[in-house]
Design a protein around this motif. Structure first.
Motif, PDB file in Angstrom:
ATOM      1  N   ASP A 101       5.608   5.378  -3.813  1.00  0.00           N
ATOM      2  CA  ASP A 101       6.407   5.535  -5.029  1.00  0.00           C
ATOM      3  C   ASP A 101       7.326   4.324  -5.166  1.00  0.00           C
ATOM      4  O   ASP A 101       7.248   3.375  -4.376  1.00  0.00           O
ATOM      5  CB  ASP A 101       7.171   6.864  -5.039  1.00  0.00           C
ATOM      6  CG  ASP A 101       8.273   6.960  -3.982  1.00  0.00           C
ATOM      7  OD1 ASP A 101       8.672   5.911  -3.419  1.00  0.00           O
ATOM      8  OD2 ASP A 101       8.749   8.076  -3.717  1.00  0.00           O
ATOM      9  N   LEU A 102       8.206   4.355  -6.163  1.00  0.00           N
ATOM     10  CA  LEU A 102       9.005   3.171  -6.465  1.00  0.00           C
ATOM     11  C   LEU A 102       9.965   2.805  -5.335  1.00  0.00           C
ATOM     12  O   LEU A 102      10.358   1.647  -5.198  1.00  0.00           O
ATOM     13  CB  LEU A 102       9.788   3.377  -7.767  1.00  0.00           C
ATOM     14  CG  LEU A 102      10.278   2.103  -8.458  1.00  0.00           C
ATOM     15  CD1 LEU A 102       9.099   1.264  -8.926  1.00  0.00           C
ATOM     16  CD2 LEU A 102      11.179   2.415  -9.633  1.00  0.00           C
ATOM     17  N   THR A 103      10.341   3.775  -4.502  1.00  0.00           N
ATOM     18  CA  THR A 103      11.237   3.482  -3.380  1.00  0.00           C
ATOM     19  C   THR A 103      10.465   3.212  -2.094  1.00  0.00           C
ATOM     20  O   THR A 103      11.032   3.226  -1.010  1.00  0.00           O
ATOM     21  CB  THR A 103      12.225   4.645  -3.160  1.00  0.00           C
ATOM     22  OG1 THR A 103      11.504   5.858  -2.945  1.00  0.00           O
ATOM     23  CG2 THR A 103      13.132   4.812  -4.360  1.00  0.00           C
ATOM     24  N   LEU A 104       9.155   2.952  -2.216  1.00  0.00           N
ATOM     25  CA  LEU A 104       8.272   2.621  -1.105  1.00  0.00           C
ATOM     26  C   LEU A 104       8.156   3.740  -0.076  1.00  0.00           C
ATOM     27  O   LEU A 104       7.978   3.497   1.125  1.00  0.00           O
ATOM     28  CB  LEU A 104       8.693   1.309  -0.436  1.00  0.00           C
ATOM     29  CG  LEU A 104       8.329   0.058  -1.249  1.00  0.00           C
ATOM     30  CD1 LEU A 104       8.940  -1.184  -0.623  1.00  0.00           C
ATOM     31  CD2 LEU A 104       6.831  -0.104  -1.364  1.00  0.00           C
ATOM     32  N   THR A 105       8.248   4.977  -0.565  1.00  0.00           N
ATOM     33  CA  THR A 105       7.899   6.121   0.267  1.00  0.00           C
ATOM     34  C   THR A 105       6.390   6.316   0.181  1.00  0.00           C
ATOM     35  O   THR A 105       5.823   6.364  -0.910  1.00  0.00           O
ATOM     36  CB  THR A 105       8.611   7.394  -0.227  1.00  0.00           C
ATOM     37  OG1 THR A 105      10.026   7.204  -0.132  1.00  0.00           O
ATOM     38  CG2 THR A 105       8.203   8.609   0.603  1.00  0.00           C
ATOM     39  N   GLU A 106       5.738   6.407   1.329  1.00  0.00           N
ATOM     40  CA  GLU A 106       4.280   6.536   1.333  1.00  0.00           C
ATOM     41  C   GLU A 106       3.859   7.920   0.833  1.00  0.00           C
ATOM     42  O   GLU A 106       4.361   8.937   1.277  1.00  0.00           O
ATOM     43  CB  GLU A 106       3.746   6.313   2.747  1.00  0.00           C
ATOM     44  CG  GLU A 106       2.227   6.366   2.834  1.00  0.00           C
ATOM     45  CD  GLU A 106       1.723   6.379   4.259  1.00  0.00           C
ATOM     46  OE1 GLU A 106       1.034   7.336   4.638  1.00  0.00           O
ATOM     47  OE2 GLU A 106       2.045   5.422   4.994  1.00  0.00           O
ATOM     48  N   LEU A 107       2.907   7.932  -0.100  1.00  0.00           N
ATOM     49  CA  LEU A 107       2.394   9.185  -0.673  1.00  0.00           C
ATOM     50  C   LEU A 107       0.991   9.508  -0.192  1.00  0.00           C
ATOM     51  O   LEU A 107       0.609  10.693  -0.136  1.00  0.00           O
ATOM     52  CB  LEU A 107       2.394   9.097  -2.202  1.00  0.00           C
ATOM     53  CG  LEU A 107       3.741   8.779  -2.868  1.00  0.00           C
ATOM     54  CD1 LEU A 107       3.573   8.698  -4.382  1.00  0.00           C
ATOM     55  CD2 LEU A 107       4.788   9.824  -2.494  1.00  0.00           C
ATOM     56  N   ALA A 108       0.199   8.505   0.115  1.00  0.00           N
ATOM     57  CA  ALA A 108      -1.174   8.738   0.594  1.00  0.00           C
ATOM     58  C   ALA A 108      -1.674   7.459   1.244  1.00  0.00           C
ATOM     59  O   ALA A 108      -1.211   6.363   0.932  1.00  0.00           O
ATOM     60  CB  ALA A 108      -2.089   9.132  -0.566  1.00  0.00           C
ATOM     61  N   ARG A 109      -2.649   7.616   2.167  1.00  0.00           N
ATOM     62  CA  ARG A 109      -3.238   6.448   2.820  1.00  0.00           C
ATOM     63  C   ARG A 109      -4.681   6.736   3.217  1.00  0.00           C
ATOM     64  O   ARG A 109      -5.073   7.886   3.379  1.00  0.00           O
ATOM     65  CB  ARG A 109      -2.455   6.040   4.054  1.00  0.00           C
ATOM     66  CG  ARG A 109      -2.634   6.987   5.235  1.00  0.00           C
ATOM     67  CD  ARG A 109      -2.304   6.329   6.558  1.00  0.00           C
ATOM     68  NE  ARG A 109      -0.930   5.873   6.646  1.00  0.00           N
ATOM     69  CZ  ARG A 109      -0.493   5.075   7.610  1.00  0.00           C
ATOM     70  NH1 ARG A 109      -1.338   4.640   8.534  1.00  0.00           N
ATOM     71  NH2 ARG A 109       0.771   4.718   7.660  1.00  0.00           N
ATOM     72  N   THR A 110      -5.437   5.665   3.352  1.00  0.00           N
ATOM     73  CA  THR A 110      -6.790   5.760   3.882  1.00  0.00           C
ATOM     74  C   THR A 110      -7.132   4.423   4.509  1.00  0.00           C
ATOM     75  O   THR A 110      -6.517   3.404   4.186  1.00  0.00           O
ATOM     76  CB  THR A 110      -7.810   6.107   2.774  1.00  0.00           C
ATOM     77  OG1 THR A 110      -9.101   6.319   3.358  1.00  0.00           O
ATOM     78  CG2 THR A 110      -7.925   4.983   1.745  1.00  0.00           C
ATOM     79  N   GLN A 111      -8.084   4.426   5.419  1.00  0.00           N
ATOM     80  CA  GLN A 111      -8.544   3.155   5.967  1.00  0.00           C
ATOM     81  C   GLN A 111     -10.029   3.234   6.291  1.00  0.00           C
ATOM     82  O   GLN A 111     -10.557   4.302   6.586  1.00  0.00           O
ATOM     83  CB  GLN A 111      -7.737   2.701   7.170  1.00  0.00           C
ATOM     84  CG  GLN A 111      -7.862   3.490   8.433  1.00  0.00           C
ATOM     85  CD  GLN A 111      -7.028   2.854   9.542  1.00  0.00           C
ATOM     86  OE1 GLN A 111      -6.018   2.201   9.329  1.00  0.00           O
ATOM     87  NE2 GLN A 111      -7.465   3.045  10.771  1.00  0.00           N
ATOM     88  N   ARG A 112     -10.690   2.091   6.197  1.00  0.00           N
ATOM     89  CA  ARG A 112     -12.119   1.996   6.433  1.00  0.00           C
ATOM     90  C   ARG A 112     -12.380   0.854   7.402  1.00  0.00           C
ATOM     91  O   ARG A 112     -11.908  -0.267   7.192  1.00  0.00           O
ATOM     92  CB  ARG A 112     -12.850   1.749   5.103  1.00  0.00           C
ATOM     93  CG  ARG A 112     -12.857   2.983   4.213  1.00  0.00           C
ATOM     94  CD  ARG A 112     -13.200   2.633   2.777  1.00  0.00           C
ATOM     95  NE  ARG A 112     -13.538   3.822   2.002  1.00  0.00           N
ATOM     96  CZ  ARG A 112     -12.661   4.729   1.593  1.00  0.00           C
ATOM     97  NH1 ARG A 112     -11.383   4.574   1.881  1.00  0.00           N
ATOM     98  NH2 ARG A 112     -13.055   5.792   0.911  1.00  0.00           N
ATOM     99  N   PRO A 113     -13.159   1.137   8.471  1.00  0.00           N
ATOM    100  CA  PRO A 113     -13.402   0.091   9.474  1.00  0.00           C
ATOM    101  C   PRO A 113     -14.346  -0.984   8.946  1.00  0.00           C
ATOM    102  O   PRO A 113     -15.174  -0.741   8.068  1.00  0.00           O
ATOM    103  CB  PRO A 113     -14.048   0.862  10.636  1.00  0.00           C
ATOM    104  CG  PRO A 113     -14.675   2.059   9.999  1.00  0.00           C
ATOM    105  CD  PRO A 113     -13.805   2.417   8.824  1.00  0.00           C
TER     106      PRO A 113
END
Length: 429
Positions: A101-113
């Protein structure tokens, strides 16, 4: 209408909005009374700007504080949900995508090798596009709510009028890859959402300067220590930071061959990939089939075992030599740029740092000129392994602030001048 200095009323309003937004962002919550001295604006200007920002939903009330003998003062802060950014870290072992969000709070993540030694452009672009779709769906955010997508990549990034950001990643086999154009071709994002592509070391530096160990420093170098090594320079002359290909300084004439093809680069001795290769050559036994992070963990466990167990002298020797090479490389940065601070980040830097940072400091000081060495501190970055994605997300956020908290509209393409069209037509016949 433009003033004597060429600035229009619109420019002035944008600058005032940007000043208020940034002060609330970094120092808030603040009252209107406090915003005046903090921004240098008059009370009337502050009131007008705050009214605009409240109406736009960018700022919200955050309680009140007592004043000396008067009415309580209302506190203001940036509204977290008023905008969203995506940060992407194209590392050398995986692609990580995070939504903030605008205050750089993480809302979701994913990663792919990523497969070792394989950096297929189409695969990487597909991972980025799919990761963007995934985090937006997970958080339930509409694509048009994005302020932009920031992407940190290994290599040199140049911006071209026709293809946008083009990446020259020699160590990963990318030569003039039009990454921005490739992403835009298959993207489901609207045209109003921009891609901001830059070197990964620079996005790491951006994050550390805004929120980490670089805050308050005027001269700093932030080092990215992963499979390879890079650095980001911040000085008053380049206040918005600049990536430097520090890993490809020559530290040994006719030395080991680097991934870039040259001999004797710092990266050929201090990067995690070469460190593990040197351990293997010296008789070390990394786990079969393990990725670099797992192999480095095993090397550290061999060099620094539990109390009562003898350390592996081979692992210790390779790590000590690496610390000296890294310290010697830092001495070049100290002599060239005379920074107040050097911060070491990246997954390998954070993993190795607690064990050999004192040795790195000692070697850096011993190889550097005495006067600048006495003024510099060498520490680990404070933002952890997600610093590159945070820094990448800051790229659209910084652009949003520079625009006074307004989304930039795409610049319409102007028709080519008549003389150019005539020349092009003649060239076809």
């Amino acid at each position: 209408m433009a003033g004597r200095n060429g600035r229009t009323v619109r420019d002035l309003r944008r600058a005032n909005r940007a000043a208020v937004l940034q002060r609330l962002y970094f120092d808030g919550p603040l009252s209107r009374f406090e915003l005046g001295p903090a921004t240098g604006l008059s009370s009337g200007s502050v009131s007008n700007v705050v009214a605009d920002l409240l109406a736009d939903g960018l700022v919200e009330e955050a309680g009140s504080v007592d004043s000396d003998g008067g009415r309580p003062r209302t506190l203001l802060r940036v509204a977290p949900g008023s905008g969203h950014m995506i940060g992407v870290d194209v590392g050398e072992t995986r692609v990580r995508v995070e939504l903030f969000d605008l205050t750089l709070t993480e809302l979701a993540r994913t990663q792919r090798p990523l497969a070792p030694q394989r950096y297929d452009v189409d695969v990487v672009a597909g991972h980025i596009r799919d990761g963007i779709d995934e985090v937006l769906a997970e958080a339930g955010i509409a694509p048009d709510r994005l302020l932009g997508v920031g992407i940190g990549v290994p290599g040199i990034v140049e911006r071209t009028p026709s293809q946008g950001a083009v990446v020259y990643g020699q160590t990963i086999g990318w030569d003039a890859v039009p990454l921005e154009a490739l992403l835009r071709e298959g993207s489901r994002l609207p045209e109003t959402v921009s891609f901001f592509i830059d070197n990964g070391a620079r996005t790491l530096g951006q994050a550390e300067m805004w929120f980490g160990g670089g805050r308050g420093a005027r001269n700093a170098v932030v080092v990215l220590f992963g499979s390879g090594v890079g650095a980001c320079l911040v000085t008053p002359e380049v206040e918005h930071s600049r990536a430097v290909e520090w890993g490809h300084l020559t530290v040994r004439v006719r030395g080991r061959r680097c991934r870039c093809g040259a001999l004797g680069c710092l990266e050929a001795y201090a990067g995690a990939e070469s460190l593990l290769e040197r351990w293997r050559e010296a008789g070390g036994l990394p786990p079969e089939g393990a990725d670099e992070e797992t192999a480095l963990t095993a090397m550290l466990a061999a060099a620094y075992p539990p109390e009562g167990t003898e350390p592996d002298p081979v692992a210790v020797g390779v790590l000590e030599e690496t610390a000296e090479y890294l310290g010697a490389g830092l001495s070049d940065l100290i002599n060239l740029f005379q920074p107040e601070r050097i911060l070491i980040g990246g997954w390998a830097g954070l993993q190795l740092g607690p064990h050999f940072l004192p040795s790195v400091r000692r070697h850096a000081v011993s190889y550097a000129l005495r006067h600048p060495a006495e003024k510099v501190t060498v520490d680990l970055g404070r933002l952890g392994p997600d610093a590159v994605t945070v820094g990448a997300a800051i790229l659209p956020l910084a652009d949003f602030f520079a625009a006074g908290g307004r989304r930039r509209e795409p610049t319409p393409e102007e028709p080519a001048p008549a003389w150019r069209a005539a020349l092009e037509e003649r060239a076809l016949h």
